[in-house]
Design a protein around this motif. Sequence first.
Motif, PDB file in Angstrom:
ATOM      1  N   LEU A  17       0.828  -1.209   0.000  1.00 36.53           N
ATOM      2  CA  LEU A  17       0.000   0.000   0.000  1.00 36.53           C
ATOM      3  C   LEU A  17       0.859   1.254   0.000  1.00 36.53           C
ATOM      4  N   LYS A  18       1.913   1.241   0.798  1.00 35.64           N
ATOM      5  CA  LYS A  18       2.816   2.396   0.860  1.00 35.64           C
ATOM      6  C   LYS A  18       3.489   2.623  -0.493  1.00 35.64           C
ATOM      7  N   ALA A  19       3.918   1.541  -1.124  1.00 34.58           N
ATOM      8  CA  ALA A  19       4.534   1.662  -2.443  1.00 34.58           C
ATOM      9  C   ALA A  19       3.524   2.190  -3.469  1.00 34.58           C
ATOM     10  N   ALA A  20       2.292   1.711  -3.393  1.00 35.19           N
ATOM     11  CA  ALA A  20       1.247   2.168  -4.314  1.00 35.19           C
ATOM     12  C   ALA A  20       0.936   3.652  -4.126  1.00 35.19           C
ATOM     13  N   SER A  21       1.128   4.154  -2.913  1.00 34.17           N
ATOM     14  CA  SER A  21       0.893   5.582  -2.654  1.00 34.17           C
ATOM     15  C   SER A  21       2.133   6.413  -2.964  1.00 34.17           C
ATOM     16  N   ASN A  22       3.168   5.752  -3.500  1.00 32.72           N
ATOM     17  CA  ASN A  22       4.430   6.408  -3.808  1.00 32.72           C
ATOM     18  C   ASN A  22       5.074   7.001  -2.561  1.00 32.72           C
ATOM     19  N   TRP A  23       4.839   6.329  -1.419  1.00 35.87           N
ATOM     20  CA  TRP A  23       5.412   6.714  -0.123  1.00 35.87           C
ATOM     21  C   TRP A  23       5.013   8.125   0.278  1.00 35.87           C
ATOM     22  N   ARG A  24       3.771   8.510  -0.091  1.00 41.63           N
ATOM     23  CA  ARG A  24       3.232   9.826   0.280  1.00 41.63           C
ATOM     24  C   ARG A  24       2.001   9.661   1.156  1.00 41.63           C
ATOM     25  N   LEU A  52       5.692   6.630   7.097  1.00 40.26           N
ATOM     26  CA  LEU A  52       4.364   6.367   6.549  1.00 40.26           C
ATOM     27  C   LEU A  52       3.760   5.162   7.257  1.00 40.26           C
ATOM     28  N   GLN A  53       2.496   5.285   7.653  1.00 38.07           N
ATOM     29  CA  GLN A  53       1.805   4.221   8.372  1.00 38.07           C
ATOM     30  C   GLN A  53       0.476   3.938   7.684  1.00 38.07           C
ATOM     31  N   VAL A  54      -0.059   2.759   7.914  1.00 38.35           N
ATOM     32  CA  VAL A  54      -1.344   2.382   7.310  1.00 38.35           C
ATOM     33  C   VAL A  54      -2.415   2.404   8.396  1.00 38.35           C
ATOM     34  N   HIS A  55      -3.483   3.134   8.119  1.00 42.80           N
ATOM     35  CA  HIS A  55      -4.590   3.313   9.061  1.00 42.80           C
ATOM     36  C   HIS A  55      -5.802   2.518   8.581  1.00 42.80           C
ATOM     37  N   HIS A  56      -6.515   1.898   9.515  1.00 45.62           N
ATOM     38  CA  HIS A  56      -7.767   1.184   9.239  1.00 45.62           C
ATOM     39  C   HIS A  56      -8.934   2.129   9.540  1.00 45.62           C
ATOM     40  N   TRP A  57      -9.682   2.503   8.526  1.00 44.19           N
ATOM     41  CA  TRP A  57     -10.798   3.428   8.726  1.00 44.19           C
ATOM     42  C   TRP A  57     -11.820   2.890   9.717  1.00 44.19           C
ATOM     43  N   ASN A  58     -12.101   1.601   9.683  1.00 38.68           N
ATOM     44  CA  ASN A  58     -13.135   1.067  10.571  1.00 38.68           C
ATOM     45  C   ASN A  58     -12.586   0.640  11.933  1.00 38.68           C
ATOM     46  N   ARG A  59     -11.318   0.937  12.181  1.00 33.64           N
ATOM     47  CA  ARG A  59     -10.667   0.677  13.474  1.00 33.64           C
ATOM     48  C   ARG A  59     -10.459  -0.804  13.772  1.00 33.64           C
ATOM     49  N   ASP A  60     -10.614  -1.657  12.773  1.00 33.37           N
ATOM     50  CA  ASP A  60     -10.451  -3.094  12.984  1.00 33.37           C
ATOM     51  C   ASP A  60      -9.274  -3.594  12.157  1.00 33.37           C
ATOM     52  N   PRO A  61      -8.136  -3.870  12.802  1.00 35.93           N
ATOM     53  CA  PRO A  61      -6.950  -4.292  12.054  1.00 35.93           C
ATOM     54  C   PRO A  61      -7.058  -5.669  11.408  1.00 35.93           C
ATOM     55  N   SER A  62      -8.143  -6.377  11.659  1.00 32.53           N
ATOM     56  CA  SER A  62      -8.317  -7.658  10.975  1.00 32.53           C
ATOM     57  C   SER A  62      -9.064  -7.484   9.646  1.00 32.53           C
ATOM     58  N   HIS A  63      -9.586  -6.293   9.385  1.00 36.47           N
ATOM     59  CA  HIS A  63     -10.289  -6.002   8.130  1.00 36.47           C
ATOM     60  C   HIS A  63      -9.352  -5.245   7.203  1.00 36.47           C
ATOM     61  N   ASN A  64      -8.796  -5.949   6.257  1.00 43.59           N
ATOM     62  CA  ASN A  64      -7.757  -5.376   5.413  1.00 43.59           C
ATOM     63  C   ASN A  64      -8.158  -5.222   3.956  1.00 43.59           C
TER      64      ASN A  64
END
Length: 96
Positions: A17-24, A52-64
Motif C-alpha cells: 500500500l505504501k509503495a502504491a501511494s508512492n510513499w506519500r 508512513l503508516q497504514v490506518h484502518h478506517w473502521n478501526r479493525d486491524p483484521s479487516h484489510n
Amino acid sequence: MSQDVYPPNWKQIATALKAASNWRCTRCARLCLRPEEKAPHLTLSQRKAHTLQVHHWNRDPSHNRRENLVCLCAGFHLYYQRFGRGNVSPGQLPLF
C-alpha cells in the motif's frame, strides 16, 4: 492491543500500500521515508515524522480490504487515533 489481530502477511500488505501511494501521505502528500532510507540529515524526531503508516478506517486491524486502508504520515495517523478515529489509544501508537 494485541498485535495478533493483524494477519500474518500484514507487513507485506502495508508495504504494498505504501509503495502504491508512492510513499506519500494520502492526507497531506508528505513524502515519507522508505524502509531502506537512513536519512542521516534528519533528526530522530524528523525521521519519525516522515514515517508512513497504514490506518484502518473502521478501526479493525483484521479487516484489510483496500477501501478500509489509507496511508498516513505519522502526524496524521496520530491525529486520527487521538480524536477517536482509530483502533488504539495514542499511548499505544508507535511513531516509528
